[in-house]
Write a protein that holds these residues in place. Structure first.
Motif, PDB file in Angstrom:
ATOM      1  N   VAL A 161       0.839  -1.207   0.000  1.00 38.94           N
ATOM      2  CA  VAL A 161       0.000   0.000   0.000  1.00 38.94           C
ATOM      3  C   VAL A 161       0.867   1.248   0.000  1.00 38.94           C
ATOM      4  O   VAL A 161       0.624   2.195  -0.757  1.00 38.94           O
ATOM      5  CB  VAL A 161      -0.955  -0.006   1.211  1.00 38.94           C
ATOM      6  N   GLU A 162       1.902   1.260   0.825  1.00 42.31           N
ATOM      7  CA  GLU A 162       2.802   2.416   0.893  1.00 42.31           C
ATOM      8  C   GLU A 162       3.549   2.595  -0.425  1.00 42.31           C
ATOM      9  O   GLU A 162       3.729   3.724  -0.908  1.00 42.31           O
ATOM     10  CB  GLU A 162       3.796   2.225   2.034  1.00 42.31           C
ATOM     11  N   PHE A 163       3.986   1.497  -1.032  1.00 45.10           N
ATOM     12  CA  PHE A 163       4.676   1.556  -2.312  1.00 45.10           C
ATOM     13  C   PHE A 163       3.778   2.170  -3.390  1.00 45.10           C
ATOM     14  O   PHE A 163       4.207   3.040  -4.163  1.00 45.10           O
ATOM     15  CB  PHE A 163       5.111   0.149  -2.725  1.00 45.10           C
ATOM     16  N   LEU A 164       2.536   1.731  -3.440  1.00 44.28           N
ATOM     17  CA  LEU A 164       1.628   2.227  -4.458  1.00 44.28           C
ATOM     18  C   LEU A 164       1.284   3.694  -4.242  1.00 44.28           C
ATOM     19  O   LEU A 164       1.168   4.471  -5.200  1.00 44.28           O
ATOM     20  CB  LEU A 164       0.352   1.385  -4.484  1.00 44.28           C
ATOM     21  N   ARG A 165       1.143   4.090  -3.005  1.00 44.55           N
ATOM     22  CA  ARG A 165       0.828   5.489  -2.727  1.00 44.55           C
ATOM     23  C   ARG A 165       1.929   6.434  -3.211  1.00 44.55           C
ATOM     24  O   ARG A 165       1.670   7.588  -3.534  1.00 44.55           O
ATOM     25  CB  ARG A 165       0.615   5.687  -1.224  1.00 44.55           C
ATOM     26  N   LYS A 166       3.153   5.937  -3.274  1.00 46.63           N
ATOM     27  CA  LYS A 166       4.270   6.755  -3.734  1.00 46.63           C
ATOM     28  C   LYS A 166       4.459   6.672  -5.254  1.00 46.63           C
ATOM     29  O   LYS A 166       5.273   7.413  -5.811  1.00 46.63           O
ATOM     30  CB  LYS A 166       5.559   6.313  -3.035  1.00 46.63           C
ATOM     31  N   SER A 167       3.727   5.755  -5.895  1.00 45.70           N
ATOM     32  CA  SER A 167       3.879   5.568  -7.335  1.00 45.70           C
ATOM     33  C   SER A 167       3.199   6.701  -8.091  1.00 45.70           C
ATOM     34  O   SER A 167       2.015   7.004  -7.870  1.00 45.70           O
ATOM     35  CB  SER A 167       3.280   4.226  -7.763  1.00 45.70           C
ATOM     36  N   LYS A 168       3.911   7.280  -8.998  1.00 46.38           N
ATOM     37  CA  LYS A 168       3.369   8.349  -9.852  1.00 46.38           C
ATOM     38  C   LYS A 168       2.148   7.871 -10.628  1.00 46.38           C
ATOM     39  O   LYS A 168       1.162   8.602 -10.777  1.00 46.38           O
ATOM     40  CB  LYS A 168       4.465   8.809 -10.814  1.00 46.38           C
ATOM     41  N   TYR A 169       2.203   6.641 -11.075  1.00 44.92           N
ATOM     42  CA  TYR A 169       1.141   6.124 -11.936  1.00 44.92           C
ATOM     43  C   TYR A 169      -0.080   5.714 -11.125  1.00 44.92           C
ATOM     44  O   TYR A 169      -1.213   5.810 -11.620  1.00 44.92           O
ATOM     45  CB  TYR A 169       1.684   4.979 -12.784  1.00 44.92           C
ATOM     46  N   TYR A 170       0.129   5.278  -9.907  1.00 46.44           N
ATOM     47  CA  TYR A 170      -1.003   4.990  -9.020  1.00 46.44           C
ATOM     48  C   TYR A 170      -1.688   6.286  -8.626  1.00 46.44           C
ATOM     49  O   TYR A 170      -2.914   6.387  -8.611  1.00 46.44           O
ATOM     50  CB  TYR A 170      -0.510   4.242  -7.782  1.00 46.44           C
ATOM     51  N   GLY A 174      -5.479   7.313  -9.259  1.00 45.03           N
ATOM     52  CA  GLY A 174      -6.081   6.879  -8.007  1.00 45.03           C
ATOM     53  C   GLY A 174      -6.119   5.368  -7.889  1.00 45.03           C
ATOM     54  O   GLY A 174      -6.906   4.816  -7.122  1.00 45.03           O
ATOM     55  N   GLY A 175      -5.273   4.696  -8.674  1.00 41.01           N
ATOM     56  CA  GLY A 175      -5.210   3.233  -8.644  1.00 41.01           C
ATOM     57  C   GLY A 175      -6.219   2.547  -9.526  1.00 41.01           C
ATOM     58  O   GLY A 175      -6.248   1.304  -9.602  1.00 41.01           O
ATOM     59  N   ARG A 176      -7.033   3.300 -10.250  1.00 35.97           N
ATOM     60  CA  ARG A 176      -8.137   2.697 -11.008  1.00 35.97           C
ATOM     61  C   ARG A 176      -7.669   1.791 -12.144  1.00 35.97           C
ATOM     62  O   ARG A 176      -8.379   0.869 -12.536  1.00 35.97           O
ATOM     63  CB  ARG A 176      -9.037   3.793 -11.573  1.00 35.97           C
ATOM     64  N   ASP A 177      -6.509   2.081 -12.716  1.00 32.41           N
ATOM     65  CA  ASP A 177      -6.010   1.258 -13.829  1.00 32.41           C
ATOM     66  C   ASP A 177      -4.969   0.243 -13.366  1.00 32.41           C
ATOM     67  O   ASP A 177      -4.218  -0.299 -14.174  1.00 32.41           O
ATOM     68  CB  ASP A 177      -5.429   2.137 -14.936  1.00 32.41           C
ATOM     69  N   HIS A 178      -4.942  -0.049 -12.071  1.00 29.99           N
ATOM     70  CA  HIS A 178      -4.021  -1.037 -11.513  1.00 29.99           C
ATOM     71  C   HIS A 178      -4.755  -2.352 -11.285  1.00 29.99           C
ATOM     72  O   HIS A 178      -5.890  -2.362 -10.789  1.00 29.99           O
ATOM     73  CB  HIS A 178      -3.426  -0.532 -10.203  1.00 29.99           C
TER      74      HIS A 178
END
Length: 429
Positions: A161-170, A174-178
């Protein structure tokens, strides 16, 4: 007089518009400036879905298969990808995450015909895959919720969760395309609510609240079957060759809707042409189930701890007509596959009427059963998880399902970028 009225009305409109712009409730840019064209169309035909897969440390995926894989350095590649163990046992049913990852790593022949391919540049991606083996983490780090080792699973979830929150693409979507696999009922149970905008790969919605997981954004996957596929099923008379009317072998002590299994045992036990046996998934019992399903006309699929279970897909690859008793089940690939062509459905109420289910099956027309058997043979390849991946297999079908979710994802992303207030239409009027 009319001129003064018109001037006053014009001034009033200008004043209201100015105030709206100032407080931010109206954005006139969309009226006067054209939208920038997208770099590529997700719905473009003639090319595979472009998927960017994050390079996660091995502890999040293959190291859970065997500790020795954690000793290697660098990302997982097609050259060092470990094969799923042949003796994987019951864990195999939750291995969808592995096969999805493997399909993106594969760089062999037929790239142009594949449904999804990996891209190295995230800027060119249609979707983003998170290769965290959340289901294997449940089975590896404390299968029991009270097991102290469960804290390892919780920690891995928190790190993702922490990794994704720091991801530019996430952040951008907002994570919708993950795309995040969660096929074990308890996968990602500590932090799944924080990822509820993403495309989740689930086997059913039994453990998910309605505000988190829905058919509109998520993909229903089959369990990975644990019995061997029936590849030489070609007798002269398949109906007479299968001597058992109805087969069930599995755990009868289940939760929620799965409590029906104990009730069915009381109703079905004692019938000469019915095999209903309590069992756990051991290598020897899996072999017994393989043989039993191949010798049965119908295979019973009652709800388990959640509406679905691996047993349904074991029946499909055994060409044993599934008898589905689960009121809230959602089925994979149902936009492409009509399950009524090869399955029989009973409501839980109907199944619990003494004698009703068995009598219906005993009087089931032979020619109709043969047609279902033939249809099972035609569609069973859609439920095969394998490496290298093959056209129209389960992984191929899943990536196509993901592709179909992406136009809705883009709608949500684009709409969210221009909204000045929260989603007003969700509010009660």
């Amino acid at each position: 007089m009319y001129g003064k009225t018109a001037i006053c009305l014009t001034l009033a409109i200008i004043f209201l518009v100015s105030c709206s712009i100032y407080i931010g409730s109206v954005d006139l840019r969309s009226y006067f400036f054209p939208l920038q064209s997208a770099p590529h169309s997700i719905c473009a035909t003639g090319r595979p879905l472009r998927v960017y897969m994050y390079d996660l440390p091995r502890k999040f995926n293959v190291a859970m298969m065997d500790r020795r894989y954690s000793e290697e350095s660098g990302p997982v590649t097609v050259e060092n990808l470990p094969r799923w163990p042949a003796d994987g046992g019951v864990r195999r049913q939750h291995s969808v995450e592995y096969w999805l990852m493997a399909s993106l790593l594969y760089d062999g022949e037929g790239r142009e015909e594949r449904e999804a391919v990996r891209v190295s540049d995230p800027e060119t991606a249609d979707a983003y895959f998170v290769p965290f083996f959340s289901s294997l983490s449940v089975n590896t780090h404390g299968h029991n919720m009270t097991d102290p080792a469960t804290e390892v699973d919780r920690g891995l979830q928190g790190e993702i969760v922490e990794f994704l929150r720091k991801s530019k693409y996430y952040q951008r979507s907002g994570g919708r395309d993950h795309v995040i696999p969660m096929t074990h009922p308890n996968a990602f149970r500590f932090h799944r609510q924080q990822l509820n905008a993403s495309i989740l790969i689930v086997v059913d919605f039994g453990r998910y609240p309605r505000n988190m997981s829905t058919l509109s954004k998520d993909v229903v996957s089959p369990y990975v079957h644990v019995v061997e596929s029936f590849t030489d099923d070609d007798p002269l008379d398949p109906y007479e060759n299968r001597t058992t009317l109805l087969f069930f072998q599995g755990n009868t002590v289940r939760k929620d809707q799965g409590k029906i299994r104990v009730k069915l045992a009381k109703i079905l036990n004692g019938s000469a042409d019915v095999h209903y046996k309590k069992s756990i998934a051991t290598p020897s019992n899996i072999k017994t189930s393989t043989k039993g399903m191949r010798l049965s006309k119908f295979c019973l699929h009652p709800a388990g701890d959640t509406p679905s279970s691996c047993r349904l897909f074991d029946a499909i690859v055994s060409h044993c007509v599934p008898v589905i008793v689960s009121d809230k089940i959602e089925l994979p690939f149902e936009d492409e596959i009509d399950y009524t062509e090869f399955s029989v459905f009973f409501s839980m109420k109907e199944a619990l009427e003494p004698g009703h289910l068995v009598n219906q099956l005993r009087h089931f027309p032979k020619d109709r059963w043969v047609e279902m058997w033939k249809r099972l043979k035609q569609i069973s390849h859609h439920y095969e998880f394998q490496y290298p991946p093959k056209k129209e297999d389960a992984v191929y079908m899943l990536w196509r399902q993901v592709r179909q979710k992406l136009p809705g994802v883009q709608l949500a992303i684009h709409r969210n970028r221009r909204l000045k207030i929260p989603d007003w239409w969700r509010r009660k009027r």
